[in-house]
Design a protein around this motif. Sequence first.
Motif, short mmCIF file in Angstrom:
data_model
loop_
_atom_site.label_atom_id
_atom_site.label_comp_id
_atom_site.label_asym_id
_atom_site.label_seq_id
_atom_site.Cartn_x
_atom_site.Cartn_y
_atom_site.Cartn_z
N ILE A 128 0.83 -1.20 0.00
CA ILE A 128 0.00 0.00 0.00
C ILE A 128 0.87 1.25 0.00
O ILE A 128 0.60 2.21 -0.74
CB ILE A 128 -0.96 -0.02 1.20
CG1 ILE A 128 -2.07 -1.04 0.96
CG2 ILE A 128 -1.57 1.36 1.45
CD1 ILE A 128 -2.98 -1.27 2.14
N MET A 129 1.92 1.26 0.82
CA MET A 129 2.81 2.43 0.84
C MET A 129 3.45 2.66 -0.52
O MET A 129 3.49 3.79 -1.02
CB MET A 129 3.88 2.25 1.92
CG MET A 129 3.37 2.35 3.34
SD MET A 129 4.72 2.32 4.56
CE MET A 129 5.48 3.93 4.32
N SER B 134 3.58 5.67 -5.64
CA SER B 134 3.58 5.66 -7.10
C SER B 134 2.44 6.50 -7.66
O SER B 134 2.62 7.24 -8.63
CB SER B 134 3.45 4.21 -7.59
OG SER B 134 3.36 4.17 -9.00
N LEU B 135 1.25 6.42 -7.04
CA LEU B 135 0.12 7.23 -7.49
C LEU B 135 0.44 8.71 -7.40
O LEU B 135 0.10 9.49 -8.30
CB LEU B 135 -1.13 6.91 -6.65
CG LEU B 135 -1.78 5.55 -6.86
CD1 LEU B 135 -2.95 5.38 -5.90
CD2 LEU B 135 -2.23 5.36 -8.29
N GLN B 136 1.12 9.09 -6.33
CA GLN B 136 1.44 10.50 -6.13
C GLN B 136 2.58 10.97 -7.04
O GLN B 136 2.45 12.00 -7.73
CB GLN B 136 1.81 10.77 -4.67
CG GLN B 136 2.27 12.20 -4.42
CD GLN B 136 2.76 12.41 -3.00
OE1 GLN B 136 1.99 12.81 -2.14
NE2 GLN B 136 4.04 12.14 -2.76
N LEU C 192 5.14 9.09 2.54
CA LEU C 192 5.41 8.55 1.21
C LEU C 192 6.87 8.73 0.80
O LEU C 192 7.37 8.01 -0.07
CB LEU C 192 4.47 9.19 0.19
CG LEU C 192 2.98 8.95 0.46
CD1 LEU C 192 2.13 9.56 -0.64
CD2 LEU C 192 2.68 7.46 0.60
N GLY C 193 7.56 9.67 1.45
CA GLY C 193 9.00 9.79 1.22
C GLY C 193 9.75 8.56 1.68
O GLY C 193 10.73 8.13 1.04
N HIS C 194 9.30 7.96 2.79
CA HIS C 194 9.89 6.69 3.22
C HIS C 194 9.70 5.64 2.13
O HIS C 194 10.63 4.91 1.79
CB HIS C 194 9.24 6.21 4.52
CG HIS C 194 9.66 6.96 5.74
ND1 HIS C 194 10.98 7.12 6.10
CD2 HIS C 194 8.94 7.57 6.71
CE1 HIS C 194 11.06 7.81 7.23
NE2 HIS C 194 9.83 8.11 7.61
N GLU D 152 -1.00 2.55 10.45
CA GLU D 152 -0.44 1.27 10.05
C GLU D 152 -1.28 0.12 10.57
O GLU D 152 -1.37 -0.95 9.96
CB GLU D 152 1.01 1.13 10.52
CG GLU D 152 1.22 0.95 12.02
CD GLU D 152 1.29 2.27 12.78
OE1 GLU D 152 1.73 2.25 13.94
OE2 GLU D 152 0.90 3.31 12.22
N GLN D 153 -1.97 0.34 11.71
CA GLN D 153 -2.81 -0.72 12.26
C GLN D 153 -4.09 -0.87 11.46
O GLN D 153 -4.62 -1.98 11.30
CB GLN D 153 -3.09 -0.43 13.73
CG GLN D 153 -1.83 -0.48 14.58
CD GLN D 153 -1.92 0.32 15.86
OE1 GLN D 153 -2.96 0.88 16.17
NE2 GLN D 153 -0.84 0.39 16.59
N GLN D 154 -4.62 0.23 10.92
CA GLN D 154 -5.79 0.13 10.06
C GLN D 154 -5.47 -0.69 8.82
O GLN D 154 -6.26 -1.54 8.38
CB GLN D 154 -6.27 1.53 9.68
CG GLN D 154 -6.95 2.26 10.83
CD GLN D 154 -6.96 3.77 10.63
OE1 GLN D 154 -6.29 4.28 9.75
NE2 GLN D 154 -7.69 4.46 11.46
#
Length: 473
Positions: free
Chosen positions: A147-148, A153-155, A201-203, A383-385
């Motif tokens: 997901i990350m 990638s989308l951004q 998203l930088g990570h 992250e838990q969601q």
Amino acid sequence: MTTKYELVFIPSPGHGHLAPTVEMAKLLVDRDDRLSVSVLIMKFPFDSEIDSHFESLAASIAARIRLVLLPLQDPSPRTSPLLFVHHFVESHKADVREAVAELSARSSPRLTGLVFDMFCTSMIDVAVEFGVPSYMFFTSGAAFLGIMLHLQSLQDEQHMDLTRLKGPDAELDFPCFANPLPASKFLPLEVFMEEDRRIFLGHALRFRETKGILVNTFAELEPRALEALASMGAPPVYPIGPILNIKVQSEKGFEILDWVDQQPDASVVFLCFGSRGTFHENQAKEIAHALERTGYRFLWSLRQAPAKGMMKAPCDYPDPAEALPEGFLDRTAGLGRVIGWAPQVAVLAHSAIGGFVSHCGWNSTLESIWFGIPVATWPQYAEQQLNAFQLVVELGLAAEIKMDYRRDHAIGSDCVVTADEIEGGIRKLMEGEEARERRKKVKEVSEKSRKALAEGGSSYLSLAHFIEDVSSQ
């Protein structure tokens, strides 16, 4: 055999990241006697428990593992936990560089790589300085990693405005899931806040710079997510989990376990929300009402939230009765127990536990699977969601209490989950044909988790591939 090469591990601060990192280090040195590991530990200024954790871990490690407590740093407070952690990790960069320089200067063992945590990607720069490969240890699951990477990638590549996904009907297709997911239930709040989004998203962007990613999962748990990662341009992925500290000998002697010993098999609902899990009095009262209505036996780890705006570790209530409905403890004295900190592994390992109301942190998720305990999901952080959604949507191992719960301790915001919602989730967890089917599924996956780590299992072989890659540097 003389140690020949060394890895440096850099976990994010906090016991939830440190403990699995140390367990992975143990796994590595047990498998290859040529390898040694140094673990560089960052200590939150407000974490009063880290010293006891450090001592406990130090007492359990092998001779070829060295724990190094870095100098204490105290950066200025930030408005969000993600921002605080980002600047806190950055403040330790010079200390990490100094420690790596010392190791790099030795002729033996030879430094062959840095293994950093998912929130420590800036340490790639240190690896580049010293000309060694960097690897990432992703302490969460493969679906969250996917997901990350997909959001990033989308951004950055498709130039999508992620803030438009706030709508109640917004959905996203992810390669790691079979069906589109409703954004309102799982999307991290960080996506909607500009500076937090840049960091979050930088990570993910920097994940792509590593030589490989170790993931605390196993192939049988997340086959679709692991397969999808290759199509996202991820570096080689090594699913090596579940990495857990499942030794419960040291937990014996806790008084609460004497009470659990007296309960029938699979009869107790265990409520525990991790090292950061806390509730204000209004939410605690709703949980209490729900427990009283269900009539189930219960063991509830209730911890107090820090004051509004305070970046502090949770603590036990001096008197839990102050946070609970009047007379609740007396009325339920024969039914359940309200405690502070809980020895979670020892409790989950007990045959009396029939269900686990959880914040769905990845460590807790893997522990519940390992011990075959079905979960009612109440994730409290981004992250838990994501982990909980993977658990519910892909595997059908959990009942839902509240998936779109939103909170932020740093600014004091909180929503309240009603007693009706909590009661419904607990009943789904414990009653009826669906609960029986869910329990059966969890037991099947539990068996697979144990086989994955056994000799010849999927995670056993994946770790061997990683060791081969490192030793060939």
